[in-house]
Scaffold this motif. Structure first.
Motif, mmCIF file in Angstrom:
data_model
loop_
_atom_site.group_PDB
_atom_site.id
_atom_site.type_symbol
_atom_site.label_atom_id
_atom_site.label_comp_id
_atom_site.label_asym_id
_atom_site.label_seq_id
_atom_site.Cartn_x
_atom_site.Cartn_y
_atom_site.Cartn_z
ATOM 1 N N ILE A 157 0.843 -1.205 0.000
ATOM 2 C CA ILE A 157 0.000 0.000 0.000
ATOM 3 C C ILE A 157 0.872 1.247 0.000
ATOM 4 N N LEU A 158 1.930 1.246 0.811
ATOM 5 C CA LEU A 158 2.844 2.385 0.849
ATOM 6 C C LEU A 158 3.539 2.569 -0.498
ATOM 7 N N ALA A 159 3.926 1.480 -1.136
ATOM 8 C CA ALA A 159 4.589 1.570 -2.442
ATOM 9 C C ALA A 159 3.636 2.095 -3.519
ATOM 10 N N LEU A 160 2.353 1.729 -3.433
ATOM 11 C CA LEU A 160 1.374 2.264 -4.386
ATOM 12 C C LEU A 160 1.226 3.780 -4.202
ATOM 13 N N ALA A 161 1.297 4.243 -2.950
ATOM 14 C CA ALA A 161 1.243 5.685 -2.697
ATOM 15 C C ALA A 161 2.430 6.387 -3.351
ATOM 16 N N LEU A 162 3.616 5.816 -3.197
ATOM 17 C CA LEU A 162 4.803 6.419 -3.805
ATOM 18 C C LEU A 162 4.763 6.312 -5.323
ATOM 19 N N ASN A 163 4.207 5.223 -5.837
ATOM 20 C CA ASN A 163 4.112 5.058 -7.286
ATOM 21 C C ASN A 163 3.205 6.123 -7.903
#
Length: 372
Positions: free
Chosen positions: A63-69
């Motif tokens: 979820i955090l990586a999707l935010a950064l993506n």
């Protein structure tokens, strides 16, 4: 019909039953109740894999990586402070749910408040930095991450300083449902967190999939490709950047709320240091900028290695050598070097990522024959 027209003909999507994602989702749904990999590794090596517990952490980092993506992969904003919004979400959860404070919102209230507070912080950071690009934006966001870490570390009266806030209450589930779970009710905290994280992750993937085909998604991509050209086409780059900052920060805050609730503590502020931002950025780049599948693959590879495989392999290596206290034999101490090497090799030999989006792959291989 020419060969070029044939090559550009859209490919029909695979039937649902042939899609890899469907079977992976089915495995994730049943795994908490039938942890077959944990049992197999334990039977073969005698070591505890504990993938069932670590999957919650992996999904939170996804979820955090999707935010950064959203910020880096879609909008092209070089963000090096995503850990700051992760921390804001975690400590907001602590403030609104621990017994020390009068709010007592509980889990379901905290997962509403955490994204709001983190999203406002994203707006406050994005407003004065909308004119910055590239390295300048990276330096500002890096500095913001360090400021948040130091401030939360020194605000003893609010954050309890290096101790962090605890205990954060477990998610509440209806008594009838808990009774229906039977023996699983004994681990209701884990089961609830597992399925909350899984549902949120699935929902985000669905939302981003729809966004890619929407006006907002095309606006983010246009901003990433050429800010001047997007402005000439009638888009407002400042508003688009602010939207990317705010929405990405809110999602990161949501991930922070899940992280703190899963640990039942906010952990100490130094947990949310620059290393977290870099690890998540490595997941996005190695998996594929702007690619949903790529980002999830990058998280699956790096975070699984860091939190699951690395401890197991370290124990096996130390047991084989007979030196259990040798720090040089601990893969955890070498993880940043391993991640850095993986990033360098990816940028050298597969710059579009392990599972790139079709758009990025075509851009990187334009004129080289790689898009044929």
């Amino acid at each position: 019909m020419t060969a070029t027209a044939t090559a550009r003909r859209p490919v029909a999507p695979k039937p649902l039953w042939k899609r890899f994602e469907l079977y992976l989702l089915l495995v994730l749904v049943i795994y908490p109740f039938f942890p077959f990999l944990d049992q197999a590794i334990s039977a073969i090596s005698g070591e505890q894999l504990r993938l069932d517990r670590q999957l919650v952490n992996i999904m939170i980092f996804a979820i955090l990586a999707l935010a950064l993506n959203l910020q880096v992969g879609y909008a092209g904003l070089l963000q090096l402070g995503i850990a700051a919004f992760f921390a804001i979400g975690a400590f907001t959860t602590g403030v609104v749910s621990v017994e020390k404070y009068p709010f007592q919102f509980g889990f379901w209230g905290s997962i509403i408040m955490a994204p709001i507070v983190a999203g406002v912080a994203g707006l406050l950071l994005g407003a004065p930095t909308v004119r910055l690009k590239g390295d300048y934006l990276a330096i500002v966001t890096l500095g913001f991450g360090e400021v948040v870490r130091v401030v939360t570390l020194n605000l003893d009266a609010i954050t309890d300083g290096p101790r962090g806030l605890s205990p954060i209450p477990s998610p509440w589930i209806p008594p009838d449902l808990a009774a229906g779970l039977g023996d699983v009710a004994k681990q209701s905290h884990f089961v609830t967190m597992y399925f909350v994280a899984l549902i949120v992750l699935i929902a985000l993937v669905a939302v981003f999939t729809l966004m890619e085909r929407s006006r907002a998604g095309r606006a983010f991509v246009a901003l990433r490709e050429d800010e001047l050209a997007s402005a000439c086409m009638g888009l407002n780059p400042a508003k688009t950047k602010l939207a990317a900052f705010a929405v990405g920060a809110a999602i990161a805050g949501f991930a922070g709320a899940l992280y703190a609730t899963n640990l039942q503590t906010t952990a100490e502020p130094n947990t949310y240091d620059f290393n977290y931002s870099i690890i998540v950025l490595c997941c996005v780049i190695i998996g594929g900028l702007g690619s949903l599948r790529g980002v999830l693959l990058g998280v699956g590879v790096l975070i699984t290695f860091d939190s699951v495989l690395s401890p197991v392999l370290t124990k096996l290596i130390q047991k084989g050598v007979g030196a259990s206290d040798n720090v040089f034999l601990s893969l955890t101490n070498w993880k940043l070097m391993i991640f850095g090497l993986a990033l360098i090799l990816t940028m050298r030999y597969k710059p579009e990522g392990l599972w790139p989006s079709a758009r990025v792959k075509a851009e990187l291989h334009e004129g080289t024959g790689g898009d044929k």
